[in-house]
Design an enzyme around this catalytic site. Structure first.
Site, PDB file in Angstrom:
ATOM      1  CG  PHE A 102      -1.833   1.261   1.167  1.00 56.62           C
ATOM      2  CD1 PHE A 102      -2.987   1.251   0.407  1.00 56.62           C
ATOM      3  CD2 PHE A 102      -1.500   2.414   1.846  1.00 56.62           C
ATOM      4  CE1 PHE A 102      -3.802   2.385   0.327  1.00 56.62           C
ATOM      5  CE2 PHE A 102      -2.293   3.554   1.777  1.00 56.62           C
ATOM      6  CZ  PHE A 102      -3.458   3.529   1.024  1.00 56.62           C
ATOM      7  CG  ASP A 157       5.908   3.924   1.541  1.00 52.59           C
ATOM      8  OD1 ASP A 157       5.868   4.670   2.546  1.00 52.59           O
ATOM      9  OD2 ASP A 157       4.940   3.753   0.777  1.00 52.59           O
ATOM     10  CE  LYS A 214      -0.261   7.102   6.425  1.00 53.63           C
ATOM     11  NZ  LYS A 214      -1.464   7.786   5.963  1.00 53.63           N
TER      12      LYS A 214
END
Length: 406
Positions: free
Chosen positions: A148, A233, A262
């Site tokens: 993801f 990531d 984030k």
């Protein structure tokens, strides 16, 4: 004087309005948050809930951390946006801090995690053509099953999640998918066209899937030997979540490109970054990539305050110490409604026995008991509390989970 203040609306009414006026790309739990502080949120009616999701790790430092709120207030009174057409006085310090924190050289500031991933894909392709000598339009990037990395059309094109992918094609070519945690399959997929390997050190959306010891080090060795880029990531796994500043540190890995987001914005503003080697990011030239809000002074000020918090090591230590508490609590539930779990620092994926209920059903039971979690892939729930949570609060959350399973 007549008071024209809008009367307060109930949670039920606000949910009804959202259902009628917002696209249905989310299925949130029926709670309407109005206030928050630390690890706790409060709904419109004043009910309090322990937040065990922390905005998918965007709130690693809790809601409204005083140092981050102060940094934002201070910057709001001075300067919020210039665009990158001009310099601003906060961006240099932010980039300098990221280099120091990560051990890498340069930063490409963006806004969202998906933008960071898209930017890294562009950089990897240009690097492949200009440095590695891959023929134009032939570059490939190797990715992992269960990944993801965001929801743009390019990214969902190499997802194997039908909810994210179905109905959005045609998709961008140039990606090869291999099983996660399988070095042999990865090596077989790398060839003369490969620009990079893009990997999550821990797969969050897939259910906090942790690879075998040695896998990340193996990816780094393989990419170095093949002369291709290693892209990590760390948008969810990074910035203290797993007990180290970066999850790759568990195996002593330094990638060529590191993707952050984030928690980098402290739960206040969207901030993301591609941090990498100078010789790789230098393939970008004026006009070849950009973002109006990327590197804006408000984001840079908050991001710098986040880096200051991480420099203390406090949050990494808390994730390690409280992660042991979480691990022990979840271990006690295996066989009592939990089939299996995976935990690294303050991050866990918990597989619920389908006979007891779906992840959504367990989330709704926990909601009624004052605990917020998020389900993924059927019967799995994710736990990612703020790193500011106390041991008593964490223990209470695990007890609530045990109660929900009964």
């Amino acid at each position: 004087m007549t008071n024209h203040a809008t009367p307060a609306r109930s949670s039920a009414e606000l949910i009804r309005v959202e259902e009628a006026t917002l696209a249905h790309n989310y299925h949130p739990l029926p709670v309407v948050v109005a206030r928050a502080e630390g690890a706790w949120v409060e709904d419109v009616e004043g009910r309090r809930y322990l937040d065990m999701l922390a905005g998918y790790s965007a709130l690693n430092f809790g809601h409204r951390h005083p140092a981050l709120v102060e940094a934002a207030h201070r910057q709001l009174d001075r300067l919020t946006l210039t665009s990158r057409a001009f310099h601003n006085d906060r961006l240099a310090g932010f980039a300098e801090g990221l280099a120091e924190l990560t051990g890498l050289d340069m930063t490409l500031p963006m806004n969202t995690g998906a933008e960071a991933v898209e930017s890294a894909i562009k950089v990897a392709r240009r690097w492949a053509y200009r440095v590695r000598g891959v023929p134009e339009e032939r570059a490939t990037i190797v990715v992992a099953e269960g990944n993801f990395h965001g929801r743009t059309t390019t990214i969902v094109g190499f997802s194997d999640d039908p909810d994210a992918r179905d109905g959005f094609g045609p998709f961008t070519p140039g990606f090869r998918t291999v099983p996660y945690n399988d070095l042999a399959a990865l090596e077989a997929a790398v060839d003369h066209t490969t620009a990079a390997v893009l990997i999550e050190p821990i797969q969050g959306e897939a259910g906090v899937v942790i690879p075998d010891d040695g896998y990340l080090a193996g990816v780094r060795e393989l990419t170095s030997r093949a002369g291709v880029l290693c892209i990590a990531d760390e948008i969810q796994s990074g910035l203290g979540r797993t007990g180290t500043t970066l999850a790759v540190e568990h195996e002593g890995v330094l990638p060529d490109l590191l993707l952050l987001g984030k928690a980098l914005g402290g739960g206040i503003v969207p901030v993301s970054a591609v941090v990498g080697r100078r010789d790789v990011l230098s393939v970008l030239t004026p006009g070849s990539h950009g973002s109006t809000f990327g590197g804006n002074p408000l984001a840079a000020a908050v991001g710098t305050a986040v880096l200051d918090l991480l420099r203390t090591g406090t949050y990494q230590r808390r994730a390690t110490e409280l992660g042991r508490v979480l691990d022990a609590g979840l271990a006690s539930l295996v066989g009592a409604g939990v089939l299996a779990y995976r935990c690294r620092g303050l991050w866990a994926g918990v597989d619920i026995d389908p006979a007891i209920g779906t992840g959504r059903a367990i989330g709704e039971r926990l909601l009624h008991d004052g605990v917020l979690v998020k389900d993924t892939h059927g019967s799995t729930i994710r736990l990612a509390p703020p790193l500011t949570i106390t041991e008593d609060e964490l223990t209470a959350a695990v007890e609530s989970l045990a109660k929900a399973l009964r």
